[in-house]
Design a protein around this motif. Structure first.
Motif, PDB file in Angstrom:
ATOM      1  N   GLY A 149       0.825  -1.199   0.000  1.00 15.94           N
ATOM      2  CA  GLY A 149       0.000   0.000   0.000  1.00 15.94           C
ATOM      3  C   GLY A 149       0.861   1.251   0.000  1.00 15.94           C
ATOM      4  N   ALA A 150       0.683   2.098  -1.015  1.00 19.48           N
ATOM      5  CA  ALA A 150       1.469   3.326  -1.141  1.00 19.48           C
ATOM      6  C   ALA A 150       0.673   4.538  -0.715  1.00 19.48           C
ATOM      7  CB  ALA A 150       1.961   3.490  -2.575  1.00 19.48           C
ATOM      8  N   GLY A 151      -0.157   4.359   0.326  1.00 21.64           N
ATOM      9  CA  GLY A 151      -0.874   5.481   0.903  1.00 21.64           C
ATOM     10  C   GLY A 151      -0.048   6.146   1.983  1.00 21.64           C
ATOM     11  N   PRO A 152      -0.641   7.059   2.751  1.00 23.47           N
ATOM     12  CA  PRO A 152       0.110   7.795   3.771  1.00 23.47           C
ATOM     13  C   PRO A 152       0.836   6.903   4.771  1.00 23.47           C
ATOM     14  CG  PRO A 152      -2.015   8.824   3.418  1.00 23.47           C
ATOM     15  CD  PRO A 152      -2.029   7.556   2.623  1.00 23.47           C
ATOM     16  N   ALA A 153       0.179   5.857   5.269  1.00 24.25           N
ATOM     17  CA  ALA A 153       0.819   4.972   6.243  1.00 24.25           C
ATOM     18  C   ALA A 153       1.991   4.235   5.611  1.00 24.25           C
ATOM     19  CB  ALA A 153      -0.193   3.983   6.811  1.00 24.25           C
ATOM     20  N   GLY A 154       1.781   3.668   4.423  1.00 22.02           N
ATOM     21  CA  GLY A 154       2.832   2.919   3.758  1.00 22.02           C
ATOM     22  C   GLY A 154       4.018   3.787   3.384  1.00 22.02           C
ATOM     23  N   LEU A 155       3.755   4.986   2.888  1.00 25.39           N
ATOM     24  CA  LEU A 155       4.836   5.890   2.502  1.00 25.39           C
ATOM     25  C   LEU A 155       5.647   6.321   3.717  1.00 25.39           C
ATOM     26  CD1 LEU A 155       2.938   8.075  -0.112  1.00 25.39           C
ATOM     27  CD2 LEU A 155       4.797   6.468  -0.604  1.00 25.39           C
ATOM     28  N   ALA A 156       4.955   6.667   4.816  1.00 24.44           N
ATOM     29  CA  ALA A 156       5.659   7.084   6.028  1.00 24.44           C
ATOM     30  C   ALA A 156       6.505   5.942   6.575  1.00 24.44           C
ATOM     31  CB  ALA A 156       4.658   7.557   7.075  1.00 24.44           C
ATOM     32  N   CYS A 157       5.962   4.738   6.565  1.00 23.32           N
ATOM     33  CA  CYS A 157       6.701   3.567   7.033  1.00 23.32           C
ATOM     34  C   CYS A 157       7.922   3.318   6.155  1.00 23.32           C
ATOM     35  CB  CYS A 157       5.785   2.352   7.036  1.00 23.32           C
ATOM     36  SG  CYS A 157       6.555   0.836   7.650  1.00 23.32           S
ATOM     37  N   THR A 422      -2.944  10.734  11.139  1.00 22.80           N
ATOM     38  CA  THR A 422      -2.890   9.560  12.004  1.00 22.80           C
ATOM     39  C   THR A 422      -2.246   8.388  11.281  1.00 22.80           C
ATOM     40  OG1 THR A 422      -4.899  10.296  13.120  1.00 22.80           O
ATOM     41  CG2 THR A 422      -4.251   8.011  13.452  1.00 22.80           C
ATOM     42  N   ALA A 423      -2.561   8.218  10.006  1.00 31.06           N
ATOM     43  CA  ALA A 423      -1.946   7.151   9.224  1.00 31.06           C
ATOM     44  C   ALA A 423      -0.432   7.339   9.147  1.00 31.06           C
ATOM     45  CB  ALA A 423      -2.552   7.118   7.818  1.00 31.06           C
ATOM     46  N   VAL A 424       0.007   8.589   8.964  1.00 29.50           N
ATOM     47  CA  VAL A 424       1.442   8.870   8.929  1.00 29.50           C
ATOM     48  C   VAL A 424       2.092   8.476  10.250  1.00 29.50           C
ATOM     49  CG1 VAL A 424       3.171  10.705   8.797  1.00 29.50           C
ATOM     50  CG2 VAL A 424       1.239  10.695   7.213  1.00 29.50           C
ATOM     51  N   ALA A 425       1.469   8.866  11.361  1.00 30.84           N
ATOM     52  CA  ALA A 425       2.019   8.538  12.679  1.00 30.84           C
ATOM     53  C   ALA A 425       2.115   7.027  12.871  1.00 30.84           C
ATOM     54  CB  ALA A 425       1.157   9.160  13.773  1.00 30.84           C
ATOM     55  N   GLN A 426       1.088   6.289  12.443  1.00 30.30           N
ATOM     56  CA  GLN A 426       1.091   4.843  12.617  1.00 30.30           C
ATOM     57  C   GLN A 426       2.145   4.181  11.733  1.00 30.30           C
ATOM     58  OE1 GLN A 426      -3.032   3.956  11.822  1.00 30.30           O
ATOM     59  NE2 GLN A 426      -3.633   4.242  13.956  1.00 30.30           N
ATOM     60  N   GLY A 427       2.310   4.658  10.507  1.00 34.13           N
ATOM     61  CA  GLY A 427       3.341   4.110   9.639  1.00 34.13           C
ATOM     62  C   GLY A 427       4.735   4.379  10.172  1.00 34.13           C
ATOM     63  N   ARG A 428       4.963   5.595  10.648  1.00 33.53           N
ATOM     64  CA  ARG A 428       6.262   5.960  11.232  1.00 33.53           C
ATOM     65  C   ARG A 428       6.584   5.119  12.457  1.00 33.53           C
ATOM     66  NH1 ARG A 428       5.653  11.163  14.529  1.00 33.53           N
ATOM     67  NH2 ARG A 428       4.738   9.550  15.870  1.00 33.53           N
TER      68      ARG A 428
END
Length: 440
Positions: A149-157, A422-428
């Motif tokens: 998944g290349a959404g906010p969570a995946g990109l941040a991770c 929130t997705a960014v925080a969770q991916g990070r």
């Protein structure tokens, strides 16, 4: 759009090019340097800043505002990106009125908070325009991680793992990376292809490979990923759309709001997009607002949002509700759809008023409609996933799932609030946990 639907009044070109350009221009233009200095000067630089606690990514907001005030916006941007690598997008789409700005001391005292969101955009845009990337990769670790998944969570991770020296392969189903940022947010919030430019900028960290056209369960399985990689992060979002469950829901002109927004975001010519004369949007969240406002901006004469609960229970913030109202969208609350009427194509939607506890009142009304957008929430699609919790992937700690070596974050994971930030925080945070696990 099908020919039958077009015959019922859904057609392109309701507005001229000038009107479309005006309607879809940047809703919150970037501050100029003087405006940024004036806005930054209003910050009290609180020692125990409540704005930091209100930010899901815990950006040091007083610090980056002080850096702007001292004429170093590039340093301010690095302060932001250290916590939120998608700080540019979040500056545009975050509901700051309920997060950092809602917690601002000036909001409490004066009802006039510091413009944190616009200051964040000023700083991040300044650094990104310079073309450089503020971070460098650590020495290679020899570890490979799959991010689905290349959404906010995946990109941040992926970015945080690449910084740690790991090699990352992002698998994504769609033609463009970005997920919600690319396909699911109103066009007037992210003009000039910003979502795509932000991904390109993020990828400059190096160590990240993107493989597109890859869907979990079709082109790959979770077991195969676990065998091929040292760890797996799932940021697959919510691919399914909830149904109304009504007779007539399959009539021509009844569409999913997320599909409408995605089509609009990828359109090269807005004048070629068909839109109805009388549009009804069912739902009360951000997707409903984005669909309703953009329908109006495309030239729909009457646009009505209908939500089942009171206005203060809507997931869309009051600021977004007011924005919709200013654009001419009518908002009806405490009403649920009971039938979709028409002969082939939709002609009317019938609703019933309900009490706050959704108890029916018996009072019904009908709205003319040649186009209906459903925005009543999305659901997780996929088979052979880790253990679920109320329809989402169950996680503990920083995104650990029930399957060894598999983490999850973003909209697909339980416990989130369906926000980009929130997705960014969770991916990070998952990336940090993955790094610790791989380090032994």
């Amino acid at each position: 759009m099908t020919p039958n639907a077009l015959a019922e009044g859904i057609r392109p070109g309701r507005l001229d090019e000038e009107s479309l350009l005006e309607g879809f221009c940047d809703v919150h233009p970037r501050l100029d340097p003087h405006e940024a200095m004036v806005a930054a000067d209003r910050c009290y630089f609180c020692h125990d800043a409540p704005c930091i606690a209100a930010c899901p990514t815990e950006i040091d907001i007083p610090l980056f505002i002080r850096q702007i005030a001292t004429g170093t916006p590039e340093a301010a941007a690095k302060t932001i990106f250290e916590q939120n690598i998608l700080g540019g997008m979040c500056a545009r789409v975050c509901p700051v009125e309920t997060l950092c700005e809602g917690a601002c001391v000036r909001e409490t005292a004066e009802r006039n908070p510091v413009e944190i969101g616009r200051l964040q955009r000023y700083a991040t845009d300044t650094l990104m325009a310079a073309g450089s990337h503020p971070f460098r990769r650590d020495a290679p670790t020899g570890k490979r991680i799959a991010v689905v998944g290349a959404g906010p969570a995946g990109l941040a991770c992926a970015h945080r793992l690449a910084m740690k020296g790991h090699d990352v392969v992002i698998h994504d189903a769609r033609p463009k990376p970005g997920g919600l940022n690319e396909y699911g947010i109103a066009a007037y919030k992210t003009v000039d292809g910003f979502a795509e430019r932000e991904v390109d900028w993020l990828m400059r960290i190096g160590g990240i490979t993107l493989e597109q056209g890859r869907t979990l369960g079709a082109e790959m399985t979770l077991d195969a990923l676990r065998d091929a990689y040292d760890a797996v992060f799932l940021g697959i979002g919510l691919g399914g759309v909830n149904a109304l469950g009504l007779d007539g829901e399959d009539r021509e002109g009844v569409d999913d709001a997320v599909d409408f927004i995605a089509e609009l975001r990828q359109a090269e010519d807005l004048a070629a997009l068909p839109i109805g004369r009388d549009v009804v949007v069912i739902g009360g969240g951000m997707t409903a607002v984005d669909a309703a406002v953009q329908a109006k901006l495309l030239g729909a004469l009457n646009v009505t949002m209908v939500y089942r609960r009171a206005r203060d229970r809507m997931n869309a913030s009051r600021k977004e509700q007011d924005h919709a109202a200013r654009r001419g969208v009518k908002i009806v609350t405490n009403a649920v759809p009971v039938a979709v009427h028409g002969n082939g194509a939709v002609r009317e939607v019938e609703f019933e008023f309900v009490e706050d506890d959704l108890a029916p009142t018996g009072a019904r009304f009908r709205l003319p409609a040649d186009q209906v957008f459903k925005a009543i929430g999305q659901r997780l699609d996929g088979a052979a996933l880790p253990e679920l919790d109320r329809g989402k992937i169950a996680v503990t700690g920083a995104g650990r799932t029930s399957v060894e070596g598999v983490w999850a974050g973003g909209d697909c994971a339980a416990g989130g609030d369906d926000l980009t930030v929130t997705a960014v925080a969770q991916g990070r945070d998952a990336a940090e946990d993955i790094h610790r696990a791989l380090a032994g």
